[in-house]
Structure formats: C-alpha cells, structure tokens
Design a protein around this motif. Structure first.
Motif, mmCIF file in Angstrom:
data_model
loop_
_atom_site.group_PDB
_atom_site.id
_atom_site.type_symbol
_atom_site.label_atom_id
_atom_site.label_comp_id
_atom_site.label_asym_id
_atom_site.label_seq_id
_atom_site.Cartn_x
_atom_site.Cartn_y
_atom_site.Cartn_z
ATOM 1 N N LYS B 100 0.821 -1.207 0.000
ATOM 2 C CA LYS B 100 0.000 0.000 0.000
ATOM 3 C C LYS B 100 0.859 1.262 0.000
ATOM 4 C CE LYS B 100 -3.703 2.223 2.635
ATOM 5 N NZ LYS B 100 -4.541 2.151 3.843
ATOM 6 N N THR B 101 0.416 2.274 -0.709
ATOM 7 C CA THR B 101 1.237 3.485 -0.841
ATOM 8 C C THR B 101 0.491 4.745 -0.427
ATOM 9 O OG1 THR B 101 0.501 3.868 -3.097
ATOM 10 C CG2 THR B 101 2.484 2.537 -2.813
ATOM 11 N N LYS B 102 1.269 5.756 -0.078
ATOM 12 C CA LYS B 102 0.750 7.113 0.102
ATOM 13 C C LYS B 102 1.670 8.084 -0.605
ATOM 14 C CE LYS B 102 -2.061 7.275 4.255
ATOM 15 N NZ LYS B 102 -2.226 7.866 5.597
ATOM 16 N N HIS B 103 1.098 9.103 -1.152
ATOM 17 C CA HIS B 103 1.895 10.112 -1.853
ATOM 18 C C HIS B 103 2.828 10.858 -0.915
ATOM 19 C CE1 HIS B 103 -0.307 10.678 -5.805
ATOM 20 N NE2 HIS B 103 -0.707 9.558 -5.274
ATOM 21 N N ILE B 104 4.001 11.163 -1.432
ATOM 22 C CA ILE B 104 4.866 12.131 -0.782
ATOM 23 C C ILE B 104 5.041 13.249 -1.796
ATOM 24 C CG2 ILE B 104 7.181 12.602 0.041
ATOM 25 C CD1 ILE B 104 7.346 9.578 0.736
ATOM 26 N N ASP B 105 4.562 14.421 -1.454
ATOM 27 C CA ASP B 105 4.580 15.485 -2.455
ATOM 28 C C ASP B 105 5.959 16.083 -2.655
ATOM 29 O OD1 ASP B 105 2.007 15.336 -3.362
ATOM 30 O OD2 ASP B 105 1.212 16.529 -1.703
ATOM 31 N N GLU B 106 6.732 16.114 -1.574
ATOM 32 C CA GLU B 106 8.051 16.706 -1.704
ATOM 33 C C GLU B 106 9.028 15.778 -2.417
ATOM 34 O OE1 GLU B 106 9.642 18.819 1.822
ATOM 35 O OE2 GLU B 106 7.622 18.460 2.593
ATOM 36 N N CYS B 107 9.832 16.369 -3.269
ATOM 37 C CA CYS B 107 10.874 15.606 -3.949
ATOM 38 C C CYS B 107 12.230 16.238 -3.664
ATOM 39 C CB CYS B 107 10.634 15.585 -5.450
ATOM 40 S SG CYS B 107 12.048 14.898 -6.336
ATOM 41 N N PRO B 108 13.152 15.460 -3.111
ATOM 42 C CA PRO B 108 14.468 15.993 -2.762
ATOM 43 C C PRO B 108 15.199 16.569 -3.975
ATOM 44 C CG PRO B 108 14.431 13.590 -2.649
ATOM 45 C CD PRO B 108 13.019 14.039 -2.776
ATOM 46 N N MET B 109 14.908 16.043 -5.174
ATOM 47 C CA MET B 109 15.597 16.540 -6.360
ATOM 48 C C MET B 109 15.054 17.899 -6.795
ATOM 49 S SD MET B 109 18.109 14.691 -7.239
ATOM 50 C CE MET B 109 18.553 14.671 -8.974
ATOM 51 N N VAL B 110 13.887 18.253 -6.263
ATOM 52 C CA VAL B 110 13.325 19.557 -6.575
ATOM 53 C C VAL B 110 13.718 20.567 -5.491
ATOM 54 C CG1 VAL B 110 11.184 20.880 -6.791
ATOM 55 C CG2 VAL B 110 11.397 18.647 -7.905
ATOM 56 N N THR B 111 13.568 20.144 -4.233
ATOM 57 C CA THR B 111 13.873 21.071 -3.149
ATOM 58 C C THR B 111 15.372 21.371 -3.050
ATOM 59 O OG1 THR B 111 13.860 19.189 -1.629
ATOM 60 C CG2 THR B 111 11.857 20.480 -1.758
ATOM 61 N N SER B 112 16.220 20.354 -3.266
ATOM 62 C CA SER B 112 17.656 20.654 -3.329
ATOM 63 C C SER B 112 18.333 19.713 -4.313
ATOM 64 C CB SER B 112 18.307 20.562 -1.952
ATOM 65 O OG SER B 112 17.888 19.399 -1.270
ATOM 66 N N PRO B 113 18.212 20.055 -5.591
ATOM 67 C CA PRO B 113 18.648 19.176 -6.677
ATOM 68 C C PRO B 113 20.114 18.805 -6.576
ATOM 69 C CG PRO B 113 18.029 21.361 -7.513
ATOM 70 C CD PRO B 113 17.688 21.327 -6.068
ATOM 71 N N ILE B 114 20.399 17.529 -6.866
ATOM 72 C CA ILE B 114 21.773 17.047 -6.890
ATOM 73 C C ILE B 114 22.295 17.181 -8.316
ATOM 74 C CG2 ILE B 114 23.238 15.039 -6.504
ATOM 75 C CD1 ILE B 114 21.667 16.083 -4.026
ATOM 76 N N SER B 115 23.418 17.832 -8.457
ATOM 77 C CA SER B 115 24.061 17.813 -9.769
ATOM 78 C C SER B 115 25.551 17.674 -9.547
ATOM 79 C CB SER B 115 23.743 19.080 -10.548
ATOM 80 O OG SER B 115 24.421 20.167 -9.974
ATOM 81 N N ASP B 116 26.237 17.143 -10.526
ATOM 82 C CA ASP B 116 27.647 16.841 -10.335
ATOM 83 C C ASP B 116 28.321 16.832 -11.703
ATOM 84 O OD1 ASP B 116 29.372 15.030 -8.006
ATOM 85 O OD2 ASP B 116 30.076 15.132 -10.072
ATOM 86 N N GLU B 117 29.389 17.602 -11.836
ATOM 87 C CA GLU B 117 30.059 17.681 -13.146
ATOM 88 C C GLU B 117 30.563 16.311 -13.566
ATOM 89 O OE1 GLU B 117 32.513 18.840 -10.545
ATOM 90 O OE2 GLU B 117 30.621 19.742 -9.859
ATOM 91 N N GLY B 118 31.000 15.515 -12.581
ATOM 92 C CA GLY B 118 31.565 14.209 -12.900
ATOM 93 C C GLY B 118 30.520 13.210 -13.367
ATOM 94 N N PHE B 119 29.284 13.406 -12.948
ATOM 95 C CA PHE B 119 28.217 12.467 -13.289
ATOM 96 C C PHE B 119 27.157 13.152 -14.152
ATOM 97 C CE2 PHE B 119 29.761 9.781 -9.896
ATOM 98 C CZ PHE B 119 29.245 8.534 -10.151
ATOM 99 N N GLN B 120 26.660 12.391 -15.117
ATOM 100 C CA GLN B 120 25.516 12.850 -15.884
ATOM 101 C C GLN B 120 24.273 12.201 -15.258
ATOM 102 O OE1 GLN B 120 25.781 11.150 -19.728
ATOM 103 N NE2 GLN B 120 23.656 11.644 -20.311
ATOM 104 N N VAL B 121 23.494 13.008 -14.571
ATOM 105 C CA VAL B 121 22.360 12.474 -13.812
ATOM 106 C C VAL B 121 21.184 12.150 -14.729
ATOM 107 C CG1 VAL B 121 20.629 13.016 -12.067
ATOM 108 C CG2 VAL B 121 23.005 13.703 -11.703
ATOM 109 N N VAL B 122 20.634 10.940 -14.583
ATOM 110 C CA VAL B 122 19.509 10.563 -15.449
ATOM 111 C C VAL B 122 18.248 10.156 -14.675
ATOM 112 C CG1 VAL B 122 21.033 9.800 -17.304
ATOM 113 C CG2 VAL B 122 20.220 8.146 -15.631
#
Lengths: 149, 149
Positions: B100-122
């Motif tokens: 069974k599931t419940k929604h979580i509206d917050e997304c960590p990639m939106v509130t504090s997005p991870i980006s890294d020059e060494g990695f191409q995030v997909v």
DNA sequence: AAATAAATCGGAATGATTCTTATGAATGTA
DNA sequence: TACATTCATAAGAATCATTCCGATTTATTT
C-alpha cells in the motif's frame, strides 16, 4: 570502517579469519562502488580456483549483517559496497554502468522528514542515478560508432 | 490515468484490446499499492484458468513502457502500480507488507537538486518504507501471540 | 597434535523472469 | 460476414540470481 576494523569485528563476533574473507574485504575497500556477487566471484576465482557462489553470498550477507557492507538492489541484482567511513547519514549518486558512487550529504528525511499517522515509518532510500565521467564517455563513443555503421 | 485512458493508449499504439488486459488494468486501478507479478496471476487465474506467467509479465512490461504503470524493485521482486493521476512529480511511502502506498509530495531533487560535473544524472529514487495501519496492527498482534507461546 | 566449531565446496533446489514455438483471438478490409 | 494479417496467449523450457544441503576442509582452542 576499513579492512582491519572489519576483520576485527568479525573476530569479536566469533567469526573466523580466512584469506577469502580478507580478500573480499580488500576488494571492496579498494573501490568506492557497488559490486554484484558475480563480480566478486570473478575477481577472486583466479586466486581461488574452486571458489563457490555459496561462499561469496554467505560472506556478503554476513558482512551486511555486521554493518561492514552497505547494500542496494539495482537492475535485478543485490549489490554491495564498503560502508562509508563518514559518520553522518548520507546517500549516493550511482553510476548505472560501473556502480561507482559519490556521496550525497543531504538527506530528504532530515531536511524535511516524512511522517504519517497511518504509517509506521521504518526506513527510506534516496538514490540518484547517472553515468560517471568514464562510462558517459564510453557511451558517447559507442553512440558515434553506431551512427557510422 | 484511468483504465479507459489506458485502454485507449493501447489502441493508439497499435496494441489490441483483450479481456485479460482490461482485467489487469482494472485490478491495478482498484488498488493504490505495489503488486508483484505472482499476485496479479493469482487474482486472475480463477477467471482465466490457463493463464500463463508469460502473459502477465509481457503485459506488465508493456504497460510500464507506455507509462500506464509505475514500477519499483523491492525485496527481490519487480512490483507495479497504476501511474498516479496527479500531474506533479512525486514519490511514495510504501507498506513493506502489503505494498500500500501514500503520496509524498516533496521531492528531494526539486527542493535541493543534486548535480555533479563528474556524473551525468539521469534519474533518482526516493521511497519511504514502513507499515500501514492494518499491517502494523497485524504485526503487533502476532508479536503478542509469539510471546505467549 | 587433537578436538570442535565454523567455513567451504559442489551441486542441487528455488524463485523470479524471459524465451520459444505452436495455437488462438482481435482487428482491418473486401 | 469471411478472410487475412497481426498480435496475444499457453505451456513449458531456459535463464539468471540466490539459497540450501551434505560432505569435507580449515581456523581456532585446548
């Protein structure tokens, strides 16, 4: 956590010191990436000719139990990596090709914890997927090559 | 996304309308939880006596490709649920017993997005695990029962 | 060195998933 | 409606990761 500490932990808990265990731990300690059981076997079967999957799996699972290895499930396989020595809770950015990882210091459960009266929360997973520089480059070249033919 | 929209999407893409597909979709639409292939088979094999695993797997994978189902990997199994109709990106709190599931509206990639020059995030995965009210209660009772014996 | 408890091997067993081949069903067209 | 085409399905074999089991070997304790 390092190899020596891990071996000590084994002894403390009444498990024996074997060359295979040492080599397995050494393998993980050398690389900051997620590795599957079959890759561990492959790496060690030159040195140990009759090495069995059972030994690999048994030890991987033992190491996980003792907190020596971290584990995740990806692409239909259980994968393992040496427990990060940093003492703070963190997550990983993971290369989908080679399993290489980078720390992500922020944790969504810390910055904005999820709680719900209907659910008793017991854990969470936050992983970012991508391609590391090396694997990304390989993919780019392959792609170019495909276009030529 | 609902059953009707999903069936239309199938037709649009050149796939056929079958009773089994309709029933599979209906099953998912009835429940907001992650379901494994074997559970889908179980639910439908009363109605379709010779129903094969192949049919289930083929259709689950087709539905996923078309964005009709969401998928995750949990406890060594691929699990599926109807794509949420909300139009915003979100994650789930998942019951480890019943899915069974419940929604979580917050997304960590939106509130504090991870980006890294060494990695191409997909991509990324954020899931919170726990026990829903019902399963938590069952576990509590079982636990009590164990203590008696 | 002998005793014992744990670790390992080798292979069989399991469970999830995919593949194959022949048959059956849905759709488009005359 | 009948036919042809194409897709979907059943049944079971094949594959892949993982676990289990009985017999043997090894690490540690005495």
């Amino acid at each position: 956590m390092n190899v020596e500490e891990a071996m000590n932990k084994l002894k403390e808990e009444g498990y024996k010191h074997t060359d295979k265990r040492l080599d397995m731990l050494q393998l993980f300690s050398d690389e900051s990436r997620y590795i599957a059981a079959k890759d561990v076997l492959e790496s060690l079967q030159d040195k140990y000719k009759g090495l069995s999957f059972d030994t690999i799996y048994r030890n991987l699972s033992l190491f996980s139990q003792l907190g020596i290895l971290e584990t995740t499930e990806l692409d239909g396989e259980k994968k393992f990596r040496f427990s990060c020595s940093t003492d703070h809770h963190h997550h990983h950015l993971i290369c989908l090709d080679c399993g290489k990882t980078k720390h992500i210091d922020e944790c969504p459960m810390v910055t904005s914890p999820i709680s719900d009266e209907g659910f008793q929360v017991v854990g969470h997973k936050f992983e970012v997927y991508g391609y590391c520089e090396k694997c990304g480059e390989t993919k780019r070249k392959l792609n170019e090559y495909e276009k030529l033919s």
